[in-house]
Write a protein that holds these residues in place. Structure first.
Motif, short mmCIF file in Angstrom:
data_model
loop_
_atom_site.label_atom_id
_atom_site.label_comp_id
_atom_site.label_asym_id
_atom_site.label_seq_id
_atom_site.Cartn_x
_atom_site.Cartn_y
_atom_site.Cartn_z
N TYR A 41 0.85 -1.18 0.00
CA TYR A 41 0.00 0.00 0.00
C TYR A 41 0.89 1.24 0.00
N LEU A 42 0.32 2.37 -0.43
CA LEU A 42 0.94 3.66 -0.19
C LEU A 42 -0.05 4.46 0.64
N HIS A 43 0.37 4.84 1.85
CA HIS A 43 -0.52 5.54 2.78
C HIS A 43 -0.36 7.04 2.59
N LEU A 44 -1.47 7.72 2.30
CA LEU A 44 -1.42 9.14 1.92
C LEU A 44 -2.20 9.95 2.96
N ASP A 45 -1.47 10.70 3.76
CA ASP A 45 -2.05 11.43 4.90
C ASP A 45 -2.46 12.83 4.48
N VAL A 46 -3.76 13.05 4.39
CA VAL A 46 -4.29 14.35 3.99
C VAL A 46 -4.77 15.10 5.24
N SER A 58 -1.00 19.06 5.21
CA SER A 58 -0.04 18.24 4.45
C SER A 58 -0.20 18.48 2.95
N PHE A 59 -1.02 17.69 2.29
CA PHE A 59 -1.19 17.80 0.83
C PHE A 59 -2.59 17.33 0.48
N GLY A 60 -2.97 17.54 -0.78
CA GLY A 60 -4.33 17.19 -1.20
C GLY A 60 -4.38 16.32 -2.44
N ALA A 61 -5.56 16.33 -3.08
CA ALA A 61 -5.81 15.41 -4.19
C ALA A 61 -4.89 15.65 -5.38
N SER A 62 -4.51 16.89 -5.64
CA SER A 62 -3.70 17.14 -6.85
C SER A 62 -2.32 16.49 -6.72
N LEU A 63 -1.77 16.49 -5.54
CA LEU A 63 -0.47 15.83 -5.35
C LEU A 63 -0.61 14.31 -5.58
N ILE A 64 -1.68 13.75 -5.03
CA ILE A 64 -1.90 12.31 -5.18
C ILE A 64 -2.06 11.95 -6.66
N LYS A 65 -2.80 12.78 -7.37
CA LYS A 65 -3.01 12.54 -8.80
C LYS A 65 -1.69 12.57 -9.56
N LEU A 104 0.94 0.56 -6.48
CA LEU A 104 0.54 0.26 -5.10
C LEU A 104 -0.94 0.62 -4.88
N ILE A 105 -1.51 0.01 -3.86
CA ILE A 105 -2.87 0.37 -3.45
C ILE A 105 -2.80 1.74 -2.77
N PHE A 106 -3.44 2.73 -3.37
CA PHE A 106 -3.41 4.09 -2.79
C PHE A 106 -4.47 4.18 -1.69
N ASP A 107 -3.96 4.32 -0.49
CA ASP A 107 -4.76 4.27 0.74
C ASP A 107 -4.76 5.69 1.31
N VAL A 108 -5.88 6.39 1.09
CA VAL A 108 -5.95 7.82 1.42
C VAL A 108 -6.59 7.99 2.81
N HIS A 109 -5.81 8.52 3.72
CA HIS A 109 -6.25 8.75 5.11
C HIS A 109 -6.64 10.22 5.25
N LEU A 110 -7.94 10.46 5.26
CA LEU A 110 -8.43 11.84 5.30
C LEU A 110 -8.56 12.33 6.73
N MET A 111 -7.69 13.25 7.11
CA MET A 111 -7.79 13.90 8.42
C MET A 111 -8.31 15.31 8.16
N ILE A 112 -9.57 15.36 7.71
CA ILE A 112 -10.18 16.65 7.33
C ILE A 112 -11.61 16.70 7.84
N ASP A 113 -12.07 17.93 8.17
CA ASP A 113 -13.47 18.12 8.57
C ASP A 113 -14.37 17.99 7.35
N ASN A 114 -15.58 17.52 7.58
CA ASN A 114 -16.60 17.38 6.52
C ASN A 114 -16.04 16.73 5.25
N PRO A 115 -15.57 15.51 5.35
CA PRO A 115 -14.89 14.89 4.20
C PRO A 115 -15.76 14.71 2.96
N ASP A 116 -17.09 14.66 3.13
CA ASP A 116 -17.98 14.42 1.98
C ASP A 116 -17.69 15.37 0.81
N ARG A 117 -17.33 16.60 1.12
CA ARG A 117 -17.10 17.62 0.08
C ARG A 117 -15.99 17.23 -0.89
#
Ligand code: DX5
Ligand code: ZN
Length: 212
Positions: A33-38, A48-55, A63-76
């Motif tokens: 996996y690659l763990h991506l801490d947002v 840290s960083f957002g979707a554009s960096l991951i893209k 690798l399996i891109f495993d996105v760990h969202l540490m953000i308020d209201n993630p639905d957006r």
């Protein structure tokens, strides 16, 4: 049933000036996996960083891109991370008012869904959702920073969760090294996130030492 141990290096500890090389190197070294801490500077006291960096790194890795969202209201932002190439999207139970709705939203994009629990959040927070999720992330430090010390009380939480959910993926994140890895694996964890431990040294040796 004993699950295979998978390793998820946390990109937060990589050299950001050499991201492409770092991503390729951990894949070559045997990570799954690659763990991506947002981090948004609101839910956690760090950015840290957002979707554009991951893209931008997605084309260089299988690798399996495993996105760990540490953000308020993630639905957006779920659709942005799907577009960026996430395979698993993990949200914090504490970050959304309607966890079940967030889970359904992630599943609607046909990616895997994880729910993370802060150290002080009891397992009861996911009692009614556990059958709908692929992975539970037991935070073994307070989220926001790499290089913190493992909180030993989390071992009981992992054991209890493994009893409740024998087949679910249990990921642990924070302060994992080759000593702590034995303890969390014995407790029932099967996906190990490690940042500073892997990136400060020989990646292959470090990854192997976490698995054995
Ligand atoms: C902390 C992050 C972790 C962090 C782990 O909020 O979720 O993924 O990068 O770093 P280490 O392994 O150094 O504790
Ligand atoms: Zn993380």
């Amino acid at each position: 049933m004993k699950k295979n141990i998978k390793i998820a290096p946390s990109l937060l500890a990589a050299n950001f000036a050499l991201l492409k090389e770092e991503v390729v190197a951990v894949e070559d070294a045997g990570a799954e996996y690659l763990h991506l801490d947002v981090m948004d500077g609101h839910f956690v006291p760090n950015i840290s960083f957002g979707a554009s960096l991951i893209k931008s790194i997605r084309p260089y890795s299988n690798l399996i891109f495993d996105v760990h969202l540490m953000i308020d209201n993630p639905d957006r932002y779920i659709s942005d991370f799907v577009d960026a190439g996430a395979n698993i999207i993990c949200v914090h139970a504490e970050s959304t008012k309607h966890l079940n709705r967030t889970i359904q939203l992630i599943k609607s994009y046909n990616v895997k869904v994880g729910v993370a629990l802060n150290p002080s959040t009891p397992l009861e927070a996911i009692k009614y959702d556990i059958d709908n999720i692929d992975m539970v992330l037991i935070m073994t430090v307070n989220p926001g920073f790499g290089g913190q010390k493992f909180i030993p009380q989390m071992l009981n939480k992992i054991k209890k969760l493994r009893t409740i959910a024998p087949n679910i993926d249990i990921q642990v994140d924070g302060g994992i090294n080759n000593e702590i890895s034995k303890l969390v694996i014995n407790a029932g964890a099967n996906i190990l996130v490690a940042g500073s431990y892997i990136f400060n040294g020989n990646y292959k040796e470090k990854i192997n030492s976490l698995k054995s």
